[in-house]
Motif scaffolding. Structure first.
Motif, PDB file in Angstrom:
ATOM      1  N   ALA A  16      61.087   1.317-133.981  1.00 22.21           N
ATOM      2  CA  ALA A  16      61.087   2.262-133.277  1.00 22.21           C
ATOM      3  C   ALA A  16      61.069   3.401-134.400  1.00 22.21           C
ATOM      4  O   ALA A  16      59.835   4.370-134.315  1.00 22.21           O
ATOM      5  CB  ALA A  16      62.209   2.837-132.155  1.00 22.21           C
ATOM      6  N   VAL A  17      62.003   3.908-134.834  1.00 23.03           N
ATOM      7  CA  VAL A  17      62.640   4.996-135.819  1.00 23.03           C
ATOM      8  C   VAL A  17      60.890   4.627-137.168  1.00 23.03           C
ATOM      9  O   VAL A  17      59.899   5.487-137.188  1.00 23.03           O
ATOM     10  CB  VAL A  17      63.354   4.776-137.113  1.00 23.03           C
ATOM     11  N   ILE A  18      60.603   3.031-137.788  1.00 27.12           N
ATOM     12  CA  ILE A  18      59.869   3.683-138.236  1.00 27.12           C
ATOM     13  C   ILE A  18      58.428   3.430-137.921  1.00 27.12           C
ATOM     14  O   ILE A  18      57.194   4.338-138.331  1.00 27.12           O
ATOM     15  CB  ILE A  18      59.553   2.056-138.987  1.00 27.12           C
ATOM     16  N   ALA A  19      58.378   2.540-136.175  1.00 29.18           N
ATOM     17  CA  ALA A  19      56.462   3.079-135.841  1.00 29.18           C
ATOM     18  C   ALA A  19      56.410   4.552-135.709  1.00 29.18           C
ATOM     19  O   ALA A  19      55.508   4.596-135.996  1.00 29.18           O
ATOM     20  CB  ALA A  19      56.928   2.446-134.775  1.00 29.18           C
ATOM     21  N   VAL A  20      57.804   5.499-134.739  1.00 28.75           N
ATOM     22  CA  VAL A  20      57.031   6.662-134.733  1.00 28.75           C
ATOM     23  C   VAL A  20      56.841   7.460-136.618  1.00 28.75           C
ATOM     24  O   VAL A  20      56.153   8.414-135.841  1.00 28.75           O
ATOM     25  CB  VAL A  20      58.809   6.757-134.136  1.00 28.75           C
ATOM     26  N   SER A  21      57.507   7.213-137.362  1.00 31.22           N
ATOM     27  CA  SER A  21      56.935   8.052-138.798  1.00 31.22           C
ATOM     28  C   SER A  21      55.804   7.600-139.000  1.00 31.22           C
ATOM     29  O   SER A  21      55.462   8.711-139.456  1.00 31.22           O
ATOM     30  CB  SER A  21      58.691   7.135-139.822  1.00 31.22           C
ATOM     31  N   ILE A  22      55.547   6.300-139.068  1.00 30.01           N
ATOM     32  CA  ILE A  22      54.251   5.854-139.178  1.00 30.01           C
ATOM     33  C   ILE A  22      52.747   6.903-138.169  1.00 30.01           C
ATOM     34  O   ILE A  22      52.045   6.935-138.708  1.00 30.01           O
ATOM     35  CB  ILE A  22      54.052   4.693-139.622  1.00 30.01           C
ATOM     36  N   VAL A  23      53.372   6.318-136.984  1.00 32.24           N
ATOM     37  CA  VAL A  23      52.364   7.265-135.687  1.00 32.24           C
ATOM     38  C   VAL A  23      52.429   8.962-136.764  1.00 32.24           C
ATOM     39  O   VAL A  23      51.088   9.237-136.258  1.00 32.24           O
ATOM     40  CB  VAL A  23      53.241   7.171-134.349  1.00 32.24           C
ATOM     41  N   LEU A  24      53.022   9.802-136.947  1.00 35.45           N
ATOM     42  CA  LEU A  24      53.289  11.265-137.158  1.00 35.45           C
ATOM     43  C   LEU A  24      53.265  11.176-138.269  1.00 35.45           C
ATOM     44  O   LEU A  24      52.640  12.305-138.464  1.00 35.45           O
ATOM     45  CB  LEU A  24      54.971  11.432-137.027  1.00 35.45           C
ATOM     46  N   ASP A  25      52.992  10.402-139.431  1.00 40.22           N
ATOM     47  CA  ASP A  25      53.049  10.980-140.427  1.00 40.22           C
ATOM     48  C   ASP A  25      51.127  11.065-141.234  1.00 40.22           C
ATOM     49  O   ASP A  25      50.674  11.774-141.771  1.00 40.22           O
ATOM     50  CB  ASP A  25      53.524   9.941-141.597  1.00 40.22           C
ATOM     51  N   VAL A  26      50.389  11.066-139.570  1.00 39.06           N
ATOM     52  CA  VAL A  26      48.502  11.012-139.861  1.00 39.06           C
ATOM     53  C   VAL A  26      49.239  12.607-139.976  1.00 39.06           C
ATOM     54  O   VAL A  26      47.711  13.568-140.094  1.00 39.06           O
ATOM     55  CB  VAL A  26      48.284  10.281-139.257  1.00 39.06           C
ATOM     56  N   PHE A  27      49.543  13.433-139.074  1.00 36.38           N
ATOM     57  CA  PHE A  27      49.514  13.873-138.989  1.00 36.38           C
ATOM     58  C   PHE A  27      50.848  15.441-139.979  1.00 36.38           C
ATOM     59  O   PHE A  27      50.446  16.324-140.459  1.00 36.38           O
ATOM     60  CB  PHE A  27      50.129  15.213-137.682  1.00 36.38           C
ATOM     61  N   LEU A  28      52.169  14.455-140.476  1.00 38.13           N
ATOM     62  CA  LEU A  28      52.953  15.570-140.841  1.00 38.13           C
ATOM     63  C   LEU A  28      52.897  14.325-142.550  1.00 38.13           C
ATOM     64  O   LEU A  28      53.831  13.168-142.409  1.00 38.13           O
ATOM     65  CB  LEU A  28      54.166  15.693-140.192  1.00 38.13           C
ATOM     66  N   PRO A  29      51.873  14.338-143.691  1.00 36.93           N
ATOM     67  CA  PRO A  29      52.216  13.494-144.480  1.00 36.93           C
ATOM     68  C   PRO A  29      53.709  13.355-145.108  1.00 36.93           C
ATOM     69  O   PRO A  29      53.749  12.439-146.054  1.00 36.93           O
ATOM     70  CB  PRO A  29      50.626  13.887-145.346  1.00 36.93           C
ATOM     71  N   VAL A  30      53.926  14.177-144.898  1.00 40.09           N
ATOM     72  CA  VAL A  30      55.418  14.409-145.852  1.00 40.09           C
ATOM     73  C   VAL A  30      56.250  13.342-145.036  1.00 40.09           C
ATOM     74  O   VAL A  30      57.418  13.492-146.065  1.00 40.09           O
ATOM     75  CB  VAL A  30      56.513  16.210-146.273  1.00 40.09           C
ATOM     76  N   LEU A  31      56.349  13.219-144.185  1.00 41.36           N
ATOM     77  CA  LEU A  31      57.496  11.444-143.640  1.00 41.36           C
ATOM     78  C   LEU A  31      57.526  10.277-144.557  1.00 41.36           C
ATOM     79  O   LEU A  31      56.277  10.249-145.121  1.00 41.36           O
ATOM     80  CB  LEU A  31      56.910  11.499-142.089  1.00 41.36           C
ATOM     81  N   PRO A  32      58.782  10.132-144.416  1.00 39.65           N
ATOM     82  CA  PRO A  32      58.374   8.899-145.954  1.00 39.65           C
ATOM     83  C   PRO A  32      59.047   7.812-144.766  1.00 39.65           C
ATOM     84  O   PRO A  32      59.727   6.967-144.573  1.00 39.65           O
ATOM     85  CB  PRO A  32      60.480   9.604-146.045  1.00 39.65           C
ATOM     86  N   SER A  33      57.706   7.555-144.632  1.00 38.55           N
ATOM     87  CA  SER A  33      57.275   6.299-143.466  1.00 38.55           C
ATOM     88  C   SER A  33      57.443   5.033-144.562  1.00 38.55           C
ATOM     89  O   SER A  33      58.112   3.796-144.151  1.00 38.55           O
ATOM     90  CB  SER A  33      55.917   6.367-142.924  1.00 38.55           C
ATOM     91  N   GLY A  34      56.237   5.023-145.231  1.00 43.55           N
ATOM     92  CA  GLY A  34      56.062   4.130-146.200  1.00 43.55           C
ATOM     93  C   GLY A  34      58.183   3.837-146.961  1.00 43.55           C
ATOM     94  O   GLY A  34      58.648   2.537-147.573  1.00 43.55           O
TER      95      GLY A  34
END
Length: 209
Positions: A16-34
């Motif tokens: 869930a943490v990974i999924a939320v991070s990936i969804v949101l980093d389209v708006f906040l590319p600084v999120l460390p989803s990768g």
């Protein structure tokens, strides 16, 4: 060291943490989803090497890949729909950004010609996913022209990120150094993708000059 890496990914909530991070980093590319995806894959690789099988305490590689890819596509579609319905306010915001303006101008022709490979390449570039998704929506490109390439981009990015963490963990061990090396490889791919995405614009500028 394996325990310290695995302790961050041992909960089922990591998906869930990974999924939320990936969804949101389209708006906040600084999120460390990768970084999160690679860390989880590294932990899984270390456990598999130690026990001969991936235990339930760490992420399953296939589930992790599908989770990351699905979240990537979902984030793309959210940005696409928001940009589609953005109206005058979004148009003004795009007009103030040279990057988004260029993307909007190019995407119409590229997607219409079936050249949506730029969507795949841009997925690896810093902020490239945001530019492509918002640009396609703002330009009112048809979803059937955009969605298949978004799916392919999500699968390619998720597969590459998981492979970096998993095979890096198997070859070098599940350490923070391995995670850093894998993240570095992801950044190198991003730099290469950014160069490829910019090349048509650079050629256009040279031709115009």
């Amino acid at each position: 060291m394996l325990e310290s890496v695995g302790s961050l990914t041992s909960s089922p909530w990591i998906y869930a943490v990974i999924a939320v991070s990936i969804v949101l980093d389209v708006f906040l590319p600084v999120l460390p989803s990768g970084v999160l995806v690679i860390t989880a894959a590294t932990a899984a690789a270390g456990s598999a090497t130690a026990t001969g099988a991936v235990p339930h305490a760490v992420p399953d590689i296939l589930v992790l890949t599908l989770c990351a890819a699905t979240a990537s596509v979902l984030g793309d579609l959210v940005a696409y729909r928001l940009a589609w319905r953005g109206g005058d306010r979004l148009d003004r915001a795009i007009a103030r950004s040279r990057r988004l303006t260029r993307a909007q101008e190019r995407l119409g022709e590229v997607l219409a010609r079936g050249g949506g490979v730029i969507v795949v390449v841009a997925r690896f570039a810093p902020a490239g996913r945001s530019v492509v998704s918002l640009g396609a929506g703002a330009a009112h490109r048809r979803v059937r022209d955009f969605l298949p390439w978004s799916v392919l981009a999500g699968l390619a990015w998720a597969g590459y990120s998981v492979a970096l963490g998993y095979f890096g963990g198997q070859w070098l061990g599940a350490t923070w150094l391995t995670t850093a090396i894998s993240v570095g490889a992801l950044f190198v791919a991003g730099a290469g993708a950014a160069y490829v995405v910019r090349r048509p614009a650079l050629r256009g500028q040279e031709t115009g000059a």
